[in-house]
Design an enzyme around this catalytic site. Structure first.
Site, PDB file in Angstrom:
ATOM      1  CB  SER A  19      -0.968  -0.008   1.189  1.00 22.21           C
ATOM      2  OG  SER A  19      -1.930  -1.015   0.987  1.00 22.21           O
ATOM      3  CE  LYS A  68      -9.072  -5.788   5.117  1.00 18.83           C
ATOM      4  NZ  LYS A  68      -9.362  -6.250   3.757  1.00 18.83           N
ATOM      5  CG  ASP A 105     -11.286  -4.878   0.845  1.00 12.51           C
ATOM      6  OD1 ASP A 105     -10.264  -4.345   0.370  1.00 12.51           O
ATOM      7  OD2 ASP A 105     -11.373  -5.228   2.034  1.00 12.51           O
ATOM      8  N   GLY A 133     -14.143 -13.691   5.877  1.00 13.39           N
ATOM      9  CA  GLY A 133     -14.387 -12.256   5.893  1.00 13.39           C
ATOM     10  C   GLY A 133     -14.187 -11.610   4.530  1.00 13.39           C
ATOM     11  CE  LYS A 159     -15.966 -19.379   8.071  1.00 12.10           C
ATOM     12  NZ  LYS A 159     -14.544 -19.831   8.229  1.00 12.10           N
TER      13      LYS A 159
END
Ligand code: ATR
Length: 270
Positions: A19, A68, A105, A133, A159
């Site tokens: 980043s 996050k 995202d 996630g 999930k």
């Protein structure tokens, strides 16, 4: 000289993060002076590290694994995308010191698929592999492109069911109920990081199928290599998503959207 805007990425570990490189390139391109660093916070210390950074005069920060969800909890206000993902990857510090959270995202993935790669998502049948996630956060963005359905297949089916229950046109599908020849297959598992492949039949791919792996590396990822071996037409890794989510974060902070193609090319070819 104008003082550079203070930004950083928080993670644990964070040493590998690209980043700073990406945002430095965006800063150059847009003529915005910024200083973008890496902040490692040990688990349990994220909130305290954020307080320190804000006290230093930070304009904002990105958040990567594993913080996050904690960042989402810390934000005083969140955007719709962050609320849907229950996760924040981009935080803005307002003039009065509030933390406002966003999640770029999913829209970054969508931009890479539709703009950079030119894939058609409307009316498509999408298979998403994995239900962690990372997957939960991108489904609302994929739905915005109007696919006819999104099937989610995960080693732990409960999930996938939990994500499907929260989204329209999204179904948890067991290995035995998978369709043949999905238009798009998205790998959102971390299996590749351990050199493993999810246990799936080759028939999920047909000669028109496009495979997208959310992880990336110097060479073709193991999932994408498998997809191509099964006859898929195209395969892309998550480098484009990484740069696109960064561009959307940059836009959230500075209200200007940098060009991404030169940065993707720089990262790809060094
Ligand atoms: P993230 O936040 O990056 O999504 P995560 O929440 O730990 O990380 O999710 C990792 C995903 O990869 C899960 O869907 C996981 O499957 P389970 O839910 O059954 O654990 C999947 N995964 C990891 N290793 C895998 C493997 N070897 N084969 C198949 N799926 C795997």
């Amino acid at each position: 000289m104008e003082k550079p805007h203070l930004l950083a990425v928080f993670g644990y570990p964070v040493a590998h993060s690209r980043s700073p490189l990406i945002h430095a390139a965006f800063g150059q391109e847009t003529g915005i002076a910024l200083s973008y660093g890496k902040r490692e916070a040990r688990p349990g210390h994220f909130g305290a590290e954020v307080d320190k950074f804000v006290a230093e005069g930070a304009l904002g920060f990105n958040i990567t694994v594993p913080f996050k969800a904690e960042a989402f909890a810390l934000a005083q206000q969140v955007t719709e995308r962050a609320r849907q993902a229950k996760a924040v990857n981009t935080m803005k510090v307002t003039a009065d010191g509030e933390l406002h959270g966003h999640n770029t995202d999913g829209d970054g993935l969508l931009a890479d698929m539709t703009v950079n790669l030119g894939w058609k998502l409307s009316d498509s049948k999408i298979l998403v592999v994995g239900a962690g996630g990372a997957v939960a956060g991108v489904i609302p963005s994929l739905l915005q492109a109007n696919p006819s359905r999104i099937d989610i297949c995960n080693r732990t089916i409960s999930k996938a069911e939990a994500i499907a229950a929260q989204n329209p046109r999204t179904f948890a599908v067991g290995r035995e109920s998978l369709l043949q020849g999905y238009d798009i297959v998205l790998n959102g598992t971390s299996a590749g990081l351990a050199g493993e492949l999810p246990d799936l039949p080759a028939t999920i791919f047909a000669s028109h199928s496009c495979s997208y792996d959310m992880i990336y590396g110097d060479k073709t990822t193991s999932f994408n290599q498998w997809a191509l071996d099964c006859g898929a037409a195209q395969a892309a890794d998550g480098l484009g998503m990484l740069v696109e989510q960064a561009a959307l974060a940059f836009e959230y902070w500075f209200e200007t959207r940098p060009a991404t193609a030169p940065v993707i090319s720089m990262l790809r070819h060094g």
